[in-house]
Design an enzyme around this catalytic site. Structure first.
Site, PDB file in Angstrom:
ATOM      1  N   ARG A  72      41.313 -55.801 -49.149  1.00 28.09           N
ATOM      2  CA  ARG A  72      41.192 -56.053 -47.709  1.00 28.09           C
ATOM      3  C   ARG A  72      40.088 -57.070 -47.425  1.00 28.09           C
ATOM      4  NH1 ARG A  72      43.916 -53.208 -43.982  1.00 28.09           N
ATOM      5  NH2 ARG A  72      42.366 -53.658 -42.379  1.00 28.09           N
ATOM      6  N   ASN A 108      36.273 -52.847 -35.172  1.00 28.83           N
ATOM      7  CA  ASN A 108      36.671 -53.668 -36.312  1.00 28.83           C
ATOM      8  C   ASN A 108      35.522 -53.812 -37.307  1.00 28.83           C
ATOM      9  OD1 ASN A 108      39.126 -54.001 -34.997  1.00 28.83           O
ATOM     10  ND2 ASN A 108      38.424 -55.836 -33.930  1.00 28.83           N
ATOM     11  N   VAL A 109      35.874 -53.878 -38.577  1.00 29.39           N
ATOM     12  CA  VAL A 109      34.864 -53.895 -39.638  1.00 29.39           C
ATOM     13  C   VAL A 109      34.764 -55.257 -40.317  1.00 29.39           C
ATOM     14  CG1 VAL A 109      35.156 -51.427 -40.067  1.00 29.39           C
ATOM     15  CG2 VAL A 109      36.522 -53.058 -41.383  1.00 29.39           C
ATOM     16  N   HIS A 125      32.428 -48.689 -36.319  1.00 35.04           N
ATOM     17  CA  HIS A 125      33.022 -48.199 -37.562  1.00 35.04           C
ATOM     18  C   HIS A 125      32.429 -48.847 -38.803  1.00 35.04           C
ATOM     19  CE1 HIS A 125      36.921 -46.812 -35.296  1.00 35.04           C
ATOM     20  NE2 HIS A 125      35.845 -46.132 -34.962  1.00 35.04           N
ATOM     21  N   GLY A 196      42.663 -55.034 -27.120  1.00 32.15           N
ATOM     22  CA  GLY A 196      43.314 -54.922 -28.421  1.00 32.15           C
ATOM     23  C   GLY A 196      43.126 -53.599 -29.128  1.00 32.15           C
TER      24      GLY A 196
END
Length: 256
Positions: A72, A108-109, A125, A196
């Protein structure tokens, strides 16, 4: 109809003094980063991301979890901020230019908001660009390349504990400091903008209701309807990269 909603959202933000924006996976998806709900191809197609992103999965098979996050991270490294990211950064600049406050809360990371230039970002997160040892808690910044060995272990002399990404897995609590800052911002804002996010992952799913209870105007920008669509003041269907630049353009002084 959407133009009218965009106009009303811009008018609401034009009056704001304290703005909080919450972003979710939909914003990153517009940059090409797959969400946990997207179908995956290749060797990871047989895995359920919601089953890999758990403490239990890491305890049972740390190598697979580490390799999946390396994969990822490689995807994220090849992506760039999209117009939605840049519009959020512009909104922050506009708010600060007129003496207001701006807080960006993100689920989001990937840190694409940072790369777009956003200054005040609270990572609810965590981030995949930081990893920590499960034993000594030492944190390190990682790059796009995969780990050199598996399982990846702490390099601190005498430790050799397993390394994990500094992200919040399913079943884990959000970082206390991030939640404290989020709660303070939500309690003080006069406009809350959700962008989003599917509004199903708690506690962020309750942020719109929290802000509204404190008197804030609430706006949603999302491709599909969500559980908060019926409670916000303005819900605009569409991509962040299309809707947000249109809103921000209406907020800019003439000639800019």
């Amino acid at each position: 109809m959407r133009e009218g909603l965009i106009e009303r959202a811009a008018e609401t933000l034009a009056r704001a003094r304290r703005v909080v924006v919450l972003t979710g996976a939909g914003v990153s998806a517009e940059s090409g980063i797959p969400t946990f709900r997207d179908r995956t191809e290749g060797i990871w197609a047989k895995y359920d991301p919601t089953k890999l992103a758990t403490p239990e999965a890491f305890a049972a098979d740390p190598v697979t979890v580490q390799k999946w996050y390396d994969w990822r991270r490689g995807i994220v490294a090849g992506c760039v901020p999209n117009p939605g990211h840049h519009a959020i950064r512009e909104l922050e600049e506009l708010m600060r230019a007129r003496g207001g406050s701006f807080t960006l809360l993100t689920q989001n990371v990937d840190r694409l908001h940072h790369r777009a230039g956003s200054a005040r970002v609270i990572e609810l997160h965590g981030t995949i660009w930081e990893w920590r040892c499960v034993v000594c808690r030492r944190e390190v910044t990682v790059g796009a390349r995969p780990n050199a060995e598996y399982p990846a272990r702490c390099a601190k002399e005498g430790c050799r504990g397993l390394m994990r990404p500094c992200v919040v897995w399913f079943g884990e609590a959000l970082p206390a400091e991030a939640m404290h800052m989020a709660e303070e911002a939500l309690g003080a804002c006069d406009v809350f903008l959700s962008v989003g996010t599917s509004a199903v992952v708690w506690p962020a799913a309750g942020f719109a209701a929290t802000a509204k209870a404190h008197g804030a105007a609430t706006i949603e920008v999302n491709r599909d309807p969500t559980p908060i669509t019926g409670i916000v003041d303005h819900s605009i269907a569409g991509l962040s990269g299309e809707v947000l630049p249109a809103i921000v353009q209406r907020l800019k002084p003439a000639g800019r």
